[in-house]
Each structure stands twice: as C-alpha cells, then as structure tokens.
Design a protein around this motif. Structure first.
Motif, PDB file in Angstrom:
ATOM      1  N   TYR A 681      -2.138  -5.148 -38.378  1.00 31.04           N
ATOM      2  CA  TYR A 681      -2.507  -6.422 -39.001  1.00 31.04           C
ATOM      3  C   TYR A 681      -1.701  -7.586 -38.436  1.00 31.04           C
ATOM      4  O   TYR A 681      -2.083  -8.746 -38.603  1.00 31.04           O
ATOM      5  CB  TYR A 681      -2.334  -6.340 -40.516  1.00 31.04           C
ATOM      6  N   LEU A 682      -0.575  -7.282 -37.777  1.00 30.66           N
ATOM      7  CA  LEU A 682       0.229  -8.350 -37.179  1.00 30.66           C
ATOM      8  C   LEU A 682      -0.148  -8.623 -35.725  1.00 30.66           C
ATOM      9  O   LEU A 682       0.122  -9.707 -35.206  1.00 30.66           O
ATOM     10  CB  LEU A 682       1.723  -7.982 -37.239  1.00 30.66           C
ATOM     11  N   ARG A 683      -0.753  -7.641 -35.079  1.00 32.19           N
ATOM     12  CA  ARG A 683      -0.996  -7.773 -33.634  1.00 32.19           C
ATOM     13  C   ARG A 683      -1.895  -8.960 -33.305  1.00 32.19           C
ATOM     14  O   ARG A 683      -1.752  -9.589 -32.265  1.00 32.19           O
ATOM     15  CB  ARG A 683      -1.600  -6.478 -33.091  1.00 32.19           C
ATOM     16  N   LYS A 684      -2.820  -9.298 -34.211  1.00 31.73           N
ATOM     17  CA  LYS A 684      -3.731 -10.415 -33.929  1.00 31.73           C
ATOM     18  C   LYS A 684      -3.018 -11.759 -33.906  1.00 31.73           C
ATOM     19  O   LYS A 684      -3.542 -12.745 -33.380  1.00 31.73           O
ATOM     20  CB  LYS A 684      -4.855 -10.440 -34.956  1.00 31.73           C
ATOM     21  N   PRO A 715       3.387 -16.897 -42.872  1.00 30.27           N
ATOM     22  CA  PRO A 715       4.399 -16.186 -43.670  1.00 30.27           C
ATOM     23  C   PRO A 715       4.468 -14.694 -43.362  1.00 30.27           C
ATOM     24  O   PRO A 715       5.558 -14.114 -43.300  1.00 30.27           O
ATOM     25  CB  PRO A 715       3.952 -16.446 -45.114  1.00 30.27           C
ATOM     26  N   VAL A 716       3.317 -14.056 -43.139  1.00 25.43           N
ATOM     27  CA  VAL A 716       3.317 -12.616 -42.886  1.00 25.43           C
ATOM     28  C   VAL A 716       4.050 -12.264 -41.595  1.00 25.43           C
ATOM     29  O   VAL A 716       4.580 -11.150 -41.439  1.00 25.43           O
ATOM     30  CB  VAL A 716       1.859 -12.086 -42.852  1.00 25.43           C
ATOM     31  N   CYS A 717       4.120 -13.223 -40.673  1.00 24.48           N
ATOM     32  CA  CYS A 717       4.746 -12.952 -39.376  1.00 24.48           C
ATOM     33  C   CYS A 717       6.269 -12.919 -39.445  1.00 24.48           C
ATOM     34  O   CYS A 717       6.925 -12.543 -38.467  1.00 24.48           O
ATOM     35  CB  CYS A 717       4.282 -13.987 -38.357  1.00 24.48           C
ATOM     36  N   GLU A 719       7.840 -10.868 -40.932  1.00 23.85           N
ATOM     37  CA  GLU A 719       8.165  -9.444 -40.837  1.00 23.85           C
ATOM     38  C   GLU A 719       8.561  -9.073 -39.408  1.00 23.85           C
ATOM     39  O   GLU A 719       9.468  -8.270 -39.182  1.00 23.85           O
ATOM     40  CB  GLU A 719       6.955  -8.619 -41.286  1.00 23.85           C
ATOM     41  N   ALA A 720       7.875  -9.671 -38.438  1.00 29.88           N
ATOM     42  CA  ALA A 720       8.196  -9.401 -37.035  1.00 29.88           C
ATOM     43  C   ALA A 720       9.563  -9.971 -36.662  1.00 29.88           C
ATOM     44  O   ALA A 720      10.337  -9.347 -35.931  1.00 29.88           O
ATOM     45  CB  ALA A 720       7.116  -9.983 -36.129  1.00 29.88           C
ATOM     46  N   VAL A 721       9.860 -11.161 -37.193  1.00 30.58           N
ATOM     47  CA  VAL A 721      11.177 -11.758 -36.937  1.00 30.58           C
ATOM     48  C   VAL A 721      12.266 -10.898 -37.571  1.00 30.58           C
ATOM     49  O   VAL A 721      13.336 -10.690 -36.994  1.00 30.58           O
ATOM     50  CB  VAL A 721      11.223 -13.199 -37.478  1.00 30.58           C
ATOM     51  N   GLY A 722      11.980 -10.376 -38.767  1.00 29.11           N
ATOM     52  CA  GLY A 722      12.937  -9.488 -39.411  1.00 29.11           C
ATOM     53  C   GLY A 722      13.204  -8.246 -38.582  1.00 29.11           C
ATOM     54  O   GLY A 722      14.349  -7.763 -38.511  1.00 29.11           O
ATOM     55  N   LYS A 723      12.151  -7.710 -37.939  1.00 31.33           N
ATOM     56  CA  LYS A 723      12.344  -6.541 -37.071  1.00 31.33           C
ATOM     57  C   LYS A 723      13.230  -6.888 -35.889  1.00 31.33           C
ATOM     58  O   LYS A 723      14.116  -6.100 -35.495  1.00 31.33           O
ATOM     59  CB  LYS A 723      10.985  -6.034 -36.590  1.00 31.33           C
ATOM     60  N   MET A 724      13.048  -8.071 -35.305  1.00 31.40           N
ATOM     61  CA  MET A 724      13.888  -8.477 -34.177  1.00 31.40           C
ATOM     62  C   MET A 724      15.342  -8.620 -34.615  1.00 31.40           C
ATOM     63  O   MET A 724      16.261  -8.228 -33.889  1.00 31.40           O
ATOM     64  CB  MET A 724      13.371  -9.792 -33.579  1.00 31.40           C
ATOM     65  N   SER A 725      15.565  -9.165 -35.793  1.00 30.11           N
ATOM     66  CA  SER A 725      16.945  -9.299 -36.275  1.00 30.11           C
ATOM     67  C   SER A 725      17.557  -7.934 -36.549  1.00 30.11           C
ATOM     68  O   SER A 725      18.747  -7.721 -36.337  1.00 30.11           O
ATOM     69  CB  SER A 725      16.986 -10.159 -37.540  1.00 30.11           C
TER      70      SER A 725
END
Length: 747
Positions: A681-684, A715-717, A719-725
């Motif tokens: 759901y984030l890839r798009k 806002p949902v994205c 989550e990706a920044v959190g993964k990078m951190s």
C-alpha cells in the motif's frame, strides 16, 4: 515515602529509559530538577527528574537514594520536558540527548558557576563620617578609601573599582574592616553579553498604514492566545516595528515572547532594537556568548527577570514561562534546521510550543519559504502582507549586467564597467555601498592550466580555496591547510592559476581601484572572535568604512541607512548546485541582499552581475517579484515531484573506508526494498529510492554514501520514514549513519 523517575545523562540506547530512585526525607524534588544519582557499581551520574511517584514495585534493596540536587529549582520547565519527548520521537535520538538542548551545556559536569565580586560597604553612620575620616589623618590611604566610599552611591563600591581609582589599597581596606568602619562582602554579579553595544533611539516611530493594518489583525490574536501567521513584507517595510509592538502587547498582558533570528550576525542588531525599547526586560541567547554569559542570561530568563528573549535557533528552548508569542524572522532560512543529532527544525518546535502554551506563531520574511507560502495559500497560516517600504520609499533600481557581454568586450576583471561606475558615483555622493559575494577567501580553486589538475583537500572531496592574506590553501569543510604549489604536482608545469572569486579578492580589487576608500570585510574568517559580528556592524554603521564586502551574513536583516548601492558579484553562483532548492535559495539571497540598498531617504541602486540573466530566479529577483517566482517554481516542483509535493529522506553513511560506507548503504537499500515489498500500500507513493555516493564523496577523512527516498508527502508515508530511522539506529561496525528528512543540504 516518595520516589522519582530519572533519565540519566548518558546518551546510549541501552539506558534510554527511566530509572527509579528513592527521595530522602530531607530532600524536596519535582520534575525538571537536575540531580546526582548512583549508577552502576562505583559512580554517580547526573540525571533529570521526569516524574514523581508515590509507590515503587521494585524490591527495597534494588532502589537507591538520590545523592543530591544540583539546583534548588527545576532547570527544565514542564512544557520543555514535554517538548524533549517530542524531539526524541521525531529526531530518533535518546531522551537524554533531547534534554541536553534545554539548558547550557556547561551546566553539565558543573563546568560553569556563579560569578562573585567583592564589595566594600561603609558601615559608619552618616552623622559621624566626617569625624572618622578626620581621625585617619596619619593614614591618608585609609582616609582616601573612606572618602571614596562616602561619595559612592549607597556608601559602597566594588573593591576592584576602589583599586582602579586609588591604586593598591588592600592593606588600608583590611585595617578599616578590623576597625569596624568598613565591611567587605561577596555578591553575585551577572556577566553581561552586551558590552559596549550601541543603543538606538528609544522613541516609538509613527506606524505606517500597512503596519497598523497588520497589527490590527495580529494584536487581537495575541490577546486571545490563538493564531499562526505568515508576515510577507518586502525589505524595508518595517517588519521589526511590528515585532516590537506585538511583543509589547504580549508583555502588557503579563506574558513572555521569543524572537528568533537565523544568524548570529543579525542578533546584535535585533538585540539593540529590543533593548532600546525594553531595557533589561530583554535577554539574548546564542552560541557566540561565553559559557558564563550564556549561563547568566539563561538564569535571568529562568528566574523570570525578562519578558522577551532574542536569539538564534537554540533560543526556542529558552526557559520562559507563559509564552504568548513566538516570532521567527527570515523564516525561510535553512539555519533554523539543526542537522546534527538531535536533529530539529526550530520552526516546527515553535509551532509545537505555541500549541502547548496557547501562544501565537508569527513567521516573517521578505522571501518566504515555498512551504510556508503554500501553507498560507491553503489556509494553514494567515497571510499578512506589507508590500511597500516605510514612508513610500521606492524599491531599489536593479541593473542586470550580462557578464558574457563584458567578456566579449575584453573585461575579465571582477567588476563590470557598470558596477564600477556605480560604485564610484556612490563614493562621490558620500554614501556607503555593500559588495556581496557568497564565497570567502581569495579564489574558489587553484588549477594547472597545462593539465587541468585542481588542488583538492586530502580529507574531503572538494577543491581548496586560496586565502591571500595568509597565502595558504584552506578547505572550508574540515579546515585543513596546505601551501600554494609553485609547480603542478601532476605534470610539473609552472602554469598555476587562481580561478573564481572570493571576498578577499573582491576586497583587494576595491582597494586597487579606490585606494583612499576605507573597506571592511565580513565573512567567517573575520568574525571568528567573540563580538566580531557586532563590532564590524557597529563600525560600518558609524561610517568607519565606506564599503562593506561580505558573504551571505550581510545579505539579510541588516539596516544601514546610508547604504545606497549594492553590488552582487556572482548572482548565479548557487544556481548549478545539485540541490532542488538552488533556484529558491538564489532568488531569496538576491532579493534579500538587494534589499539592503535605499532603506532611508536616498534611493537605492543594485548591480546584479550574472552569466545567466535569462534564468527565471534571476529575472524575478531583479524585479523583486516574489509571487512570479513562487508560481513558476511551484510548477517546476509539481512537475518534478519535489517538496512540498513530496518529502525527501536520506540515510547518510560515513566511514573511514569507502567500502564500509558503500556496503552499509547497500545493505540499508536492501532493507528498504524488502520493507516496501511487505507494504504494497506504500509502494504507490514512492517516487524514487536510490543508493549512491554523496555529491561530496569525502568530508573530514570520512567516505560518504547515501540512500535517498523521495515519497509523496502523506501521513501514511511517515511509516517509511520511521523505517529509515530504525535502520539508522542499528549498530554497525566502523560506520556512522544518520537519518535526515528534507535535509538542509543534499551535499
């Protein structure tokens, strides 16, 4: 029995949690206090009390007592404790690191203390003072001390002042103390950061119609404690007077205010303006204060002695209570972002603090950031406009000089014919001029004309800059110095040539053309010492020099009434940098520096030298047309999917060996790819995900690689920044990693 939860002052993930301690019966504690606590087997550490609790589930033998309290008041206010928790969450640092932002660094380890001064106090009753002095006829030095004290206000004087006036007088002073005529006592004195700072006029100027209109909207918001505003006012429109009136209303309501400026160079001028109107109710906080001055200013603020604090980005942590207004001047500046850990944006923290304390946020600029102006367009900020200069003064006339044509006419000097003529006319009229070049040093790089070799730093992947005053090459990233080669290290040729232009070169050219005109230079090389900024600004304002040569530290916010001409040496120097904000920063810088001209009664003139006069940023800056630039730049960013339509996050890896940085970056890249495989759901939303060397591959001996993510700002994205951190915090041998979101530099 009372217990407290303590964060120990150790910046390590393994201890990034609260520890419970028992509060001794004779000790009074509350959240925010700094304490010494036993930690580990044989040591004590500093810590911050974050919570008081009445019960503890741990066995009594596992709970130890707080050793002692460092101050008898909370060093960190409750709202700043809350702010530290938010910084920890957003910056992915430990809470101990976030809490360190809240008070002067030298308080840790008790590296700074209160300053005291010996004061001699006359204890003799006024009715018998003359007789006592007469009785010292055989001791003239004692009589002189008594006379000096009697003449002093309050019958007291500092002992060092006595010695300055009378010479060595320790022995007679001691004798008078034994006789009971004088008492010497130690008193605390506050170190002043203001020194011989000049004071401006204290009278309120008459407000213009547009200032009244802006205040008509702003002051009711200050009174209600709600609102967020963007003040877009052209250079010279009188934004500072709006700040002062808003802060005054805030103080009249019994509340406090914070005023942030982007650079230390601007702080002395802003402090002058506010102290001229608020006196001792104004305090200053910035990194150029001495440890003692910063500590004493911080204590004045914490004690509630001041109503307004002026400073650079760290002043957002000023320990003011009941903040009613936060002003961020030149809000577009990237210097409000701290890129080191803990990373924070002072503008975002100002928004959070306003929300905590029911305060009004006022962002202000003549060239607002794209993000802020877009927020005002969609209603997140209320737009206030001041489109005209004070007293209907005209904007400066801007002359765009095509340096390609100058070359075709055989002019290879730093100055175009038009700029040199304008400078000479300015001097003949008895006015002052500013020459701006955004590069310090003499030449940008030194190269061999035979083989093309460029002298580069051995620790950084950048060319070294020539500094003529010391006759050395210096790296502006790590400070490494090297001698100027007489022959090319590659081919042995003697055809060594200096390329590019820096502030030293411009200063030398001015002196060559106008040897009798006094010149000042303001850049990082001339402002390294304490108070150097304030001294140079004061000297130029007094007229000690007619021409000021400088980098971007002279480009904004400064007000010199006698400056009628500005010369911009290389207007397009920043346009080709590998950064999506290069056009925005070029427009902002050109507009701001052009705005230094013609701010008083005489009209201003600007000479803008460029090799790319058709570029839309240069054209818009020459017309001082912010809206035209904004619209064109937003079209470009929408087309290329750059912020504010997306956000850019990067993992920056630094290691001694390039292969270590590369391997760590490639491993992180694989983790991010796997992350998006699991979250379809984030890839798009992903625009680009890449691993590559940094544009500057090496700095201070460290090789640099990066993983960059460009993703739609939803806002949902996050989550990706959190993964990078999360990846950034993973332990790795011999390699440092930091996570940056919309970093201030992509280099």
């Amino acid at each position: 029995m009372a217990f407290c939860q303590v964060i120990v002052d150790i910046a390590h993930e393994d201890v990034d949690r609260v520890f419970t301690y028992r509060v001794p019966g004779n000790m009074s504690l509350c959240p925010g206090m700094r304490v010494h606590v036993p930690f580990g087997r044989m040591r004590q550490v500093e810590g911050i009390v974050v919570e008081m609790v009445e019960a503890c589930d741990l066995p009594p033998e596992r709970v130890r007592d707080v050793a002692d309290v460092l101050e008898d008041y909370p060093a960190i206010l409750p709202n700043l404790l809350e702010l530290a928790v938010k910084i920890k969450a957003s910056s992915f640092c430990t809470l101990a690191q976030a809490l360190r932002l809240m008070f002067p660094a030298q308080m840790r380890g008790e590296r700074v203390s209160n300053k005291t001064r010996e004061i001699a106090v006359l204890t003799v009753e006024p009715s018998v003072r003359a007789q006592v002095i007469a009785a010292q006829g055989r001791a003239p030095k004692r009589a002189a001390v008594l006379t000096a004290l009697m003449e002093a206000e309050g019958g007291e004087m500092a002992c060092d002042e006595l010695r300055k006036r009378l010479g060595e007088c320790r022995a007679p002073l001691a004798a008078l103390c034994r006789m009971g005529f004088v008492r010497v006592e130690k008193r605390e004195v506050l170190r002043s950061p203001y020194g011989a700072m000049e004071r401006l006029a204290q009278q309120d100027p008459t407000l213009t119609a547009q200032q009244q209109d802006v205040l008509g909207t702003l002051l009711p918001a200050v009174e209600s404690g709600r609102g967020a505003f963007l003040l877009y006012g052209v250079t010279g429109s009188g934004k500072t007077e709006v700040f002062i009136r808003a802060v005054r209303r805030c103080a009249q309501l019994g509340r406090t205010a914070i005023v942030l400026v982007p650079e230390i160079a601007l702080t002395p001028q802003m402090v002058m303006w506010f102290r001229s109107r608020f006196g001792e109710d104004a305090a200053v906080l910035h990194s150029r204060l001495s440890p003692g001055e910063r500590y004493d200013e911080w204590r004045r603020i914490r004690r509630g002695d001041v109503r307004v604090v002026i400073g650079a980005r760290s002043a957002i942590f000023a320990p003011l209570e009941d903040v009613g207004l936060i002003i961020i001047d030149e809000e577009h500046e990237q210097s409000y972002i701290a890129d080191n850990t803990p990373r924070y944006d002072a503008r975002e923290l100002a928004r959070l603090r306003c929300g905590q304390e029911g305060a009004v946020l006022l962002l202000a600029s003549a060239t607002p950031s794209m993000r802020s102006f877009a927020m005002a367009g969609r209603g997140d900020l209320t737009l206030l406009e001041m489109p005209r200069r004070v007293n209907q003064r005209p904007m400066p006339d801007v002359h765009v000089v095509d340096m390609r044509e100058e070359l075709r006419q055989g002019n290879r000097s730093v100055f175009s014919g038009a700029l040199l003529t304008g400078l000479q006319n300015c001097m003949e009229q008895g006015k002052q001029a500013i020459l701006f070049v955004n590069r310090r040093g003499y030449s940008t790089f030194v190269s061999c004309r035979n083989c093309g070799y460029v002298v580069s730093c051995t620790q950084c992947d950048v060319s070294m800059t020539y500094h003529s005053s010391e006759n050395v090459l210096r790296c502006h990233y790590c400070g490494q110095e090297a001698p100027v080669p007489q022959v090319c290290p590659e081919c042995g040729s003697r055809y060594i040539k200096y390329f590019g232009v820096g502030t030293q070169r411009v200063e030398e050219e001015v002196r060559r053309h106008m040897p009798d005109v006094p010149v000042l230079r303001m850049d990082n090389d001339t402002t390294r010492t304490k108070d150097a900024h304030a001294d140079l600004i004061a000297r130029f304002r007094r007229g000690d020099a007619r021409i000021l040569v400088g980098t971007q530290m002279i480009a904004k916010g400064l007000d010199f009434p006698n400056v009628t001409m500005v010369g911009i040496i290389a207007a397009d120097a920043m346009l080709r940098l590998p950064d999506y904000r290069s056009a925005e920063r070029t427009f902002q810088l050109l507009t701001q520096v052009a705005g230094r001209a013609g701010r008083a009664d005489c009209p201003g003139e600007v000479f803008l030298q460029t090799y790319d006069p058709e570029h839309y940023a240069v054209e818009a800056a020459s017309r001082q047309d912010y809206r035209a630039f904004f619209e064109q730049e937003m079209v470009r960013r929408r087309r290329a999917l750059y912020p504010p339509y997306t956000l850019i996050a990067r993992l920056l890896f630094e290691a001694d060996r390039e292969e270590d940085a590369q391997l760590a970056a490639e491993s992180a890249m694989r983790q991010m790819e796997a992350f998006f495989e699991r979250r379809t759901y984030l890839r798009k939303y992903v625009v680009a995900l890449r691993v590559m060397p940094c544009p500057v591959k090496r700095i201070k001996g460290k090789s640099r690689w990066q993983v960059t993510l460009k993703i739609v700002d939803q806002p949902v994205c996050q989550e990706a920044v959190g993964k990078m951190s999360e990846i950034a915090q993973m332990p790795r041998e011999g390699c440092l990693c930091v996570c940056q979101v919309n970093p201030s530099s992509m280099m």
